[in-house]
Structures are given as structure tokens and as C-alpha cells.
Write a protein that holds these residues in place. Sequence first.
Motif, PDB file in Angstrom:
ATOM      1  N   TYR A 242     -52.459  14.973  -4.445  1.00 49.83           N
ATOM      2  CA  TYR A 242     -51.202  15.604  -4.049  1.00 49.83           C
ATOM      3  C   TYR A 242     -50.499  16.271  -5.230  1.00 49.83           C
ATOM      4  O   TYR A 242     -49.763  17.242  -5.045  1.00 49.83           O
ATOM      5  CB  TYR A 242     -50.251  14.589  -3.425  1.00 49.83           C
ATOM      6  N   LEU A 243     -50.700  15.764  -6.428  1.00 48.78           N
ATOM      7  CA  LEU A 243     -50.041  16.329  -7.611  1.00 48.78           C
ATOM      8  C   LEU A 243     -50.650  17.660  -8.042  1.00 48.78           C
ATOM      9  O   LEU A 243     -49.989  18.467  -8.691  1.00 48.78           O
ATOM     10  CB  LEU A 243     -50.073  15.337  -8.774  1.00 48.78           C
ATOM     11  N   TYR A 244     -51.905  17.902  -7.695  1.00 49.91           N
ATOM     12  CA  TYR A 244     -52.556  19.156  -8.054  1.00 49.91           C
ATOM     13  C   TYR A 244     -52.135  20.237  -7.070  1.00 49.91           C
ATOM     14  O   TYR A 244     -52.112  20.015  -5.862  1.00 49.91           O
ATOM     15  CB  TYR A 244     -54.080  19.014  -8.036  1.00 49.91           C
ATOM     16  N   ASP A 245     -51.830  21.421  -7.583  1.00 52.02           N
ATOM     17  CA  ASP A 245     -51.441  22.537  -6.722  1.00 52.02           C
ATOM     18  C   ASP A 245     -52.652  23.333  -6.240  1.00 52.02           C
ATOM     19  O   ASP A 245     -52.662  23.841  -5.135  1.00 52.02           O
ATOM     20  CB  ASP A 245     -50.481  23.475  -7.458  1.00 52.02           C
ATOM     21  N   ASP A 246     -53.668  23.444  -7.077  1.00 55.90           N
ATOM     22  CA  ASP A 246     -54.808  24.279  -6.740  1.00 55.90           C
ATOM     23  C   ASP A 246     -56.080  23.632  -7.274  1.00 55.90           C
ATOM     24  O   ASP A 246     -56.181  23.363  -8.471  1.00 55.90           O
ATOM     25  CB  ASP A 246     -54.619  25.670  -7.360  1.00 55.90           C
TER      26      ASP A 246
ATOM     27  N   ARG B 273     -41.629  12.751  -9.511  1.00 50.47           N
ATOM     28  CA  ARG B 273     -42.696  13.479  -8.807  1.00 50.47           C
ATOM     29  C   ARG B 273     -43.891  12.561  -8.538  1.00 50.47           C
ATOM     30  O   ARG B 273     -44.498  12.622  -7.481  1.00 50.47           O
ATOM     31  CB  ARG B 273     -43.126  14.692  -9.620  1.00 50.47           C
TER      32      ARG B 273
ATOM     33  N   LEU C 226     -49.430  17.338 -14.865  1.00 50.96           N
ATOM     34  CA  LEU C 226     -49.269  17.556 -13.423  1.00 50.96           C
ATOM     35  C   LEU C 226     -47.828  17.419 -12.954  1.00 50.96           C
ATOM     36  O   LEU C 226     -47.439  17.991 -11.942  1.00 50.96           O
ATOM     37  CB  LEU C 226     -50.135  16.559 -12.646  1.00 50.96           C
ATOM     38  N   SER C 227     -47.060  16.625 -13.652  1.00 54.72           N
ATOM     39  CA  SER C 227     -45.675  16.383 -13.243  1.00 54.72           C
ATOM     40  C   SER C 227     -44.766  16.424 -14.461  1.00 54.72           C
ATOM     41  O   SER C 227     -44.162  15.422 -14.823  1.00 54.72           O
ATOM     42  CB  SER C 227     -45.568  15.030 -12.546  1.00 54.72           C
TER      43      SER C 227
END
Length: 159
Positions: A88-92, A33, A21-22
Motif C-alpha cells: 500500500y505504501l508503494y505508488d507504482d 502514513r 516510502l513515507s
Amino acid sequence: MAYATAQDMIQRFGEPELAELSPDDDGTLNPVRIETALSDAAAFVDGYVGQVYRLPLRGCAKPSTGGGVEYVAPPQLVRLSCDLARFYLYDDLAPENEVARRYKAALVELDSIAAGKTQLACPWGGEPGDLVASTAQTGDRVQYCFSPRQITDDVMREF
């Protein structure tokens, strides 16, 4: 007060997921991040907790291994902060994803804390912080007092 650390995230979700994720340039975990997501989560939590408790929280008095006491965030807020930061770390994400479900559950729990239905607990004893007002947990209504009307019919006749 930061409620959770990158190490808390690693213990809960594992380094492989967080590195994915980061990612850093070399594919390893990017702590900047993660710290940003944790900082965002702490600010979000403060918005709810601050309705009931004075900020910053004093923290729970946890006995330290070398004797004495260290002040740490209530365990509930560590868990909630980790769940929010992970989201918050996931984009989708699909809405039925486990991460999204945990995020929604965290919002429900924070609403409950802000409404005074759930209190922060310190498993080692003590209080996590001072209440904003003595009526914050009881839901008592605030009473207002207004001065008598200054504009009367007699005053208005002159216009």
C-alpha cells in the motif's frame, strides 16, 4: 486488534526503505502514513479471517519477559499485514516486483485461511480465536428448511 506495528515493518524492511516510502517534511520516517497502511491492511485481513474466526481475535498467549502472558497477533497475520501495508505504501510497482509478488502471495494465503485450508497457529500454544461456526473448517453444507407452498391451483382459480 492491530496485527502489526510500525516497528514490525522496520524490522522486516528496514528504516531507509520505509522513510523513502513515507517521508516526513524533514525526510525521516512518517509514522502516520505507516500506521494508516497498517490499519488498511488489518481491515483487509479481517475481511478474510472474519469468515472463519470471530472478530476481534483473542490473540495468541505469548509468555512475557516479566512473567505472565501477553496476547499478540498470530505471527502469520503479522507477516501478512506487513506485506500488505508495504504494498500500500508503494505508488507504482511493476507486477514482477518483489513487493507485488509478496502482496499476491499474501492474498493466496488469506484465501486459504478463509477457505479453512490453512489455520492460524499460535507457536506458544492456545488458540488465536473462536471459530465462527463448528462447520467453518470442515466445509459442511448448510441445510435449509422451507414451509409448504401457500399458493395452490385452487387458490389461483379465484383470480
